[in-house]
Scaffold this active site. Structure first.
Site, PDB file in Angstrom:
ATOM      1  N   THR A 137       2.207 -13.608  10.569  1.00 51.31           N
ATOM      2  CA  THR A 137       3.522 -13.002  11.626  1.00 51.31           C
ATOM      3  C   THR A 137       3.780 -14.423  12.634  1.00 51.31           C
ATOM      4  O   THR A 137       5.360 -14.558  13.119  1.00 51.31           O
ATOM      5  CB  THR A 137       2.639 -12.306  12.130  1.00 51.31           C
ATOM      6  OG1 THR A 137       1.319 -12.694  12.845  1.00 51.31           O
ATOM      7  CG2 THR A 137       2.526 -11.040  11.623  1.00 51.31           C
ATOM      8  N   ARG A 143       0.548  -1.250   0.138  1.00 57.66           N
ATOM      9  CA  ARG A 143       0.005  -0.433  -0.151  1.00 57.66           C
ATOM     10  C   ARG A 143       0.967   1.372  -0.327  1.00 57.66           C
ATOM     11  O   ARG A 143       0.190   2.178  -0.519  1.00 57.66           O
ATOM     12  CB  ARG A 143      -0.658  -0.410   1.273  1.00 57.66           C
ATOM     13  CG  ARG A 143      -2.409  -1.213   0.986  1.00 57.66           C
ATOM     14  CD  ARG A 143      -3.130  -0.728   2.215  1.00 57.66           C
ATOM     15  NE  ARG A 143      -2.353  -2.266   3.751  1.00 57.66           N
ATOM     16  CZ  ARG A 143      -2.815  -2.574   4.442  1.00 57.66           C
ATOM     17  NH1 ARG A 143      -3.681  -1.849   5.365  1.00 57.66           N
ATOM     18  NH2 ARG A 143      -2.119  -3.444   5.434  1.00 57.66           N
TER      19      ARG A 143
HETATM   20  C1  UD1 Z   1      -1.357  -7.601  12.347  1.00 53.40           C
HETATM   21  C2  UD1 Z   1      -2.033  -8.247  13.694  1.00 53.40           C
HETATM   22  C3  UD1 Z   1      -3.325  -7.559  13.770  1.00 53.40           C
HETATM   23  C4  UD1 Z   1      -2.894  -6.636  14.194  1.00 53.40           C
HETATM   24  C5  UD1 Z   1      -1.558  -5.453  13.554  1.00 53.40           C
HETATM   25  C6  UD1 Z   1      -1.154  -4.403  14.686  1.00 53.40           C
HETATM   26  C7  UD1 Z   1      -1.442 -10.625  13.238  1.00 53.40           C
HETATM   27  C8  UD1 Z   1      -2.067 -11.639  12.485  1.00 53.40           C
HETATM   28  N1  UD1 Z   1      -2.391  -9.582  12.638  1.00 53.40           N
HETATM   29  O1  UD1 Z   1      -1.779  -7.972  11.559  1.00 53.40           O
HETATM   30  O2  UD1 Z   1      -3.661  -8.210  14.915  1.00 53.40           O
HETATM   31  O3  UD1 Z   1      -4.117  -5.547  15.018  1.00 53.40           O
HETATM   32  O4  UD1 Z   1      -0.310  -6.541  12.927  1.00 53.40           O
HETATM   33  O5  UD1 Z   1      -0.792  -3.894  13.191  1.00 53.40           O
HETATM   34  O6  UD1 Z   1      -0.618 -11.054  13.800  1.00 53.40           O
HETATM   35  N2  UD1 Z   1       5.100  -9.817   8.781  1.00 53.40           N
HETATM   36  C9  UD1 Z   1       5.991 -10.079   8.232  1.00 53.40           C
HETATM   37  N3  UD1 Z   1       6.256 -11.872   8.080  1.00 53.40           N
HETATM   38  C10 UD1 Z   1       4.515 -11.968   7.649  1.00 53.40           C
HETATM   39  C11 UD1 Z   1       3.459 -11.391   7.923  1.00 53.40           C
HETATM   40  C12 UD1 Z   1       4.208 -10.356   8.245  1.00 53.40           C
HETATM   41  O7  UD1 Z   1       7.277 -10.387   8.648  1.00 53.40           O
HETATM   42  O8  UD1 Z   1       4.636 -13.408   7.175  1.00 53.40           O
HETATM   43  C13 UD1 Z   1       5.657  -7.953   9.294  1.00 53.40           C
HETATM   44  C14 UD1 Z   1       5.103  -6.732   8.576  1.00 53.40           C
HETATM   45  O9  UD1 Z   1       6.309  -6.685   7.410  1.00 53.40           O
HETATM   46  C15 UD1 Z   1       4.422  -6.240   9.711  1.00 53.40           C
HETATM   47  C16 UD1 Z   1       3.727  -7.367  10.777  1.00 53.40           C
HETATM   48  O10 UD1 Z   1       4.950  -8.424  10.588  1.00 53.40           O
HETATM   49  O11 UD1 Z   1       5.973  -5.397   9.957  1.00 53.40           O
HETATM   50  C17 UD1 Z   1       1.909  -6.613  10.800  1.00 53.40           C
HETATM   51  O12 UD1 Z   1       2.052  -7.073   9.320  1.00 53.40           O
HETATM   52  P1  UD1 Z   1       0.656  -6.721   8.752  1.00 53.40           P
HETATM   53  O13 UD1 Z   1       0.569  -7.842   7.581  1.00 53.40           O
HETATM   54  O14 UD1 Z   1       1.033  -5.494   8.908  1.00 53.40           O
HETATM   55  O15 UD1 Z   1       0.001  -7.440   9.473  1.00 53.40           O
HETATM   56  P2  UD1 Z   1      -1.539  -6.945  10.038  1.00 53.40           P
HETATM   57  O16 UD1 Z   1      -2.330  -7.668   8.684  1.00 53.40           O
HETATM   58  O17 UD1 Z   1      -2.064  -5.341  10.106  1.00 53.40           O
HETATM   59 CA    CA Z   2      -0.332  -3.578   9.773  1.00 55.78          CA
END
Ligand code: UD1
Ligand code: CA
Length: 479
Positions: free
Chosen positions: A83, A17
Site C-alpha cells: 500500500t 479471494r
Molecule cells: C491493509 C492495511 C491494514 C488494514 C487493512 C484494512 C497495510 C500494510 N495494511 O491491509 O493495516 O487493517 O488494509 O482493510 O496497508 N493495494 C494496492 N497496491 C498494493 C497493495 C494493495 O493498490 O500493492 C490496494 C488493494 O487493492 C486494496 C487496498 O490497497 O484496495 C488494501 O490492500 P490489501 O492487500 O487488501 O491490504 P490488507 O492486507 O487488507
Molecule cells: Ca483488504
C-alpha cells in the site's frame, strides 16, 4: 472541514479471494461498482482531485472510470509491492505530470470499502485538522480483528504505530482496535516520508501503515478516529463479504428513503440501487426492485412484485407486477398486473397498459389504453385510442422492423393484426379479427376477415350421438 487536496483510492490489488474474472473493484453493490461508491463519496466532499491507483486488469477498471466517473485521474502501480508503494508511485507519477500537493489534507482510502460514508470521511478530516496531525487513521473496534492491522497505543493512550496481523506479537494480536485502511495525511509530511518506507516485514512490502511510526519518530502528532459506525470500515475480500456489505448498504438506502417520506410496506423485500431517486409520498409495496437510474415521482404506487430498471414513473402512476427496462410511465398511468415494458416504451399521462401486454419502442398517447393480451412494438398510438384485447402490432417481417401509427381516438378491434408499416387514421375503427395490411382512412371502419357461413343441422348429420348433438336437439325441442 477543508476539502482535501486529493483523495487517493487504492485499487491495484488483484482480489484473488473473489475468485472472479472481474476485477474486485468492479463488482457491484446496490447497482454501483465498489470503486464507484468510493469515488462518489470522495467527489461528494469536493476533493481537489480524486486519484485511483490501478494495477490488475487496469484497462477494464480505467474504461469503467472513464465512462462513469470522467473527472477521476488514474495512476498505475504495475507491480503490487504494498500500500505504501502504491501511494509512492502515485505521487511520483503525478509529480511527473506537474501535480504536487504541498499543504492541506490528502486522504487515502481502499477501493474495496464502499460503505465509507461522506459523514465519516468529513469527521475524519475534521479530526485531522483539529489535531493538526501528520496522519490521522480511521479505526474501528471489531469483535473479530483477524487479518487487520492493529492500532498500537502507548501508555498515554496515543497512537504509536500500526502492526500488521502477520507481523504482530501474541500480545498485539489481542488488540481489537484495527486500522480501517483509511487515512488523512498532511500533504507535506506524506510527500517527505513516503520515500523512506522499508520492506523489512513479513510480506516484504512497503506498508503505508509504517508512516504512523515515522510521524511519531519525527515528533509529529498522530490521531485516530474510531468510526462512529464500524460498518463504514468494512472491506470486501470475498463474495460472502460482498453480500454482507450489500445487505448493510441496502438497509441504509431503504432507511434513507423512508426518512425522506417514502412508504415502504416491507423494507426486507425492497431493493433500491444507489442511483435511484424517489419523491416523498411514493409507495413501494413488497417485492420491489428499483434498479439503475430509476425515478419514482410523488404519489406513485409501485408493486407488489415489480422490477423497474432505468425506468421513470410519473406522479400518481400505478405500477403493479411489472417488469420494465428503460421505459417511461407517465403521470397517472396504470400498468399491470403482468406487464412487460421494454426499452423506449413511453406511456403517456393517464394511459393504461394492462395484463399480459408487452410494449417496446412505442409511444402510447395520453388516455390511450392497451388493456389486455397485446404486443405493441415500434408504434405510435394517439391520445384516447383503444387497442382491443389480443391485438398484435406485427412489426417484424423476418428481416426488418416497421412502424405502425394509430391515430387519436381510434378503436382497434379485438384480435387485430396490424401489419406494419401501416397507419390507422384518427377516429378509425378496425373490426375484430382483422388482419390490417393497408392504411385505414380517418373515421373509416376496416374489416379484413372471411365472411361467416352457418351450415344448419351439420352437428346432427355429422356428430350424431355426441353431447353436442344432444344439446342441439334439446335446443330445437324448446323452440
Ligand atoms: C491493509 C492495511 C491494514 C488494514 C487493512 C484494512 C497495510 C500494510 N495494511 O491491509 O493495516 O487493517 O488494509 O482493510 O496497508 N493495494 C494496492 N497496491 C498494493 C497493495 C494493495 O493498490 O500493492 C490496494 C488493494 O487493492 C486494496 C487496498 O490497497 O484496495 C488494501 O490492500 P490489501 O492487500 O487488501 O491490504 P490488507 O492486507 O487488507
Ligand atoms: Ca483488504
Amino acid at each position: 472541514m477543508t476539502p482535501p487536496a486529493a483523495v487517493i483510492v487504492l485499487a491495484a490489488g488483484e482480489g484473488t479471494r473473489m475468485k472472479s474474472a472481474t476485477p474486485k473493484v468492479l463488482h457491484q453493490v446496490c447497482g454501483r461498482s465498489l470503486v464507484g461508491h468510493v469515488v462518489t463519496t470522495a467527489e461528494s466532499i469536493d476533493a481537489g482531485q480524486v486519484v485511483v491507483v490501478l494495477g490488475h486488469q487496469r484497462e477494464r477498471v480505467a474504461a469503467h472510470l472513464a465512462e462513469s466517473f470522467p473527472r477521476v485521474v488514474t495512476t498505475v502501480q504495475a507491480e503490487q509491492n504494498g500500500t505504501g508503494h502504491a501511494v509512492r508511485v502515485t505521487l511520483d507519477q503525478l509529480a511527473d505530470q506537474g501535480v504536487t500537493w504541498d499543504s492541506g489534507p490528502v486522504v487515502v482510502v481502499s477501493g474495496d470499502s464502499p460503505l465509507l460514508s461522506e459523514q465519516t470521511l468529513e469527521l475524519l478530516i475534521a479530526e485531522h485538522e483539529s489535531a493538526q496531525a501528520a496522519v490521522t487513521v480511521l479505526s474501528a473496534e471489531l469483535p473479530d480483528p483477524t487479518g487487520y492491522g492493529r492500532i498500537v497505543r502507548d501508555s498515554a493512550g496515543l497512537v504509536q504505530g500500526i502492526v500488521e496481523h502477520k507481523d504482530a506479537t501474541a500480545e498485539q494480536l489481542a488488540i481489537r482496535e484495527v486500522n480501517s485502511g483509511m487515512y488523512v495525511f498532511d500533504a507535506g509530511f506524506l510527500r517527505a516520508a513516503i520515500a523512506g518506507l522499508s520492506t523489512d516485514n513479513s510480506q516484504g512490502e512497503e506498508y503505508l501503515t509504517d508512516l504512523v511510526a515515522v510521524a511519531r519518530a519525527d515528533g509529529r502528532p498522530v490521531a485516530a478516529l474510531a468510526a462512529p459506525d464500524p460498518d463504514d470500515t468494512l472491506g470486501i475480500n470475498n463474495r460472502a463479504q460482498l453480500a454482507h456489505v450489500e445487505a448493510i448498504m441496502r438497509h441504509r438506502i431503504n432507511h434513507h428513503w423512508m426518512i425522506t417520506g417514502v412508504t415502504m410496506r416491507d423494507p426486507a423485500t425492497t431493493y433500491i440501487d444507489a442511483d435511484v431517486s424517489l419523491e416523498p409520498d411514493c409507495v413501494l409495496e413488497p417485492g420491489v426492485a428499483l434498479r439503475g437510474v430509476t425515478v419514482v415521482a410523488a404519489g406513485a404506487v409501485v408493486g407488489p412484485d415489480s422490477t423497474l430498471i432505468d425506468t421513470t414513473v410519473g406522479a400518481e402512476a400505478r405500477v403493479n407486477r411489472v417488469h420494465s427496462e428503460s421505459a417511461v410511465i407517465g403521470p397517472g398511468a396504470t400498468v399491470g398486473p403482468f406487464t412487460y415494458l421494454r426499452p423506449a416504451a413511453d406511456l403517456g399521462p393517464d394511459s393504461k397498459a394492462g395484463a399480459f401486454v408487452e410494449i417496446k419502442n412505442a409511444v402510447v398517447g395520453q388516455d390511450a389504453k392497451v388493456p389486455h393480451l397485446t404486443y405493441v412494438g415500434d408504434a405510435e398510438i394517439g391520445s384516447g385510442a383503444n387497442i382491443g384485447a389480443s391485438s398484435v402490432f406485427v412489426n417484424y417481417d423476418g428481416v426488418s422492423k416497421s412502424r405502425t401509427v394509430v391515430g387519436r381516438e381510434a378503436r382497434v378491434g379485438s384480435d387485430t393484426m396490424l401489419v406494419a408499416p401501416v397507419v390507422v387514421g384518427p377516429g378509425a375503427y378496425t373490426a375484430a379479427g382483422s388482419v390490417i395490411v393497408e392504411d385505414v382512412p380517418a373515421g373509416a371502419l376496416a374489416i379484413a376477415r372471411g365472411r361467416q357461413r352457418n351450415i344448419e343441422g351439420w352437428v346432427a348429420a355429422n356428430r350424431a350421438g355426441t353431447p353436442a348433438a344432444e344439446a342441439a336437439a334439446d335446443a330445437e325441442g324448446q323452440e
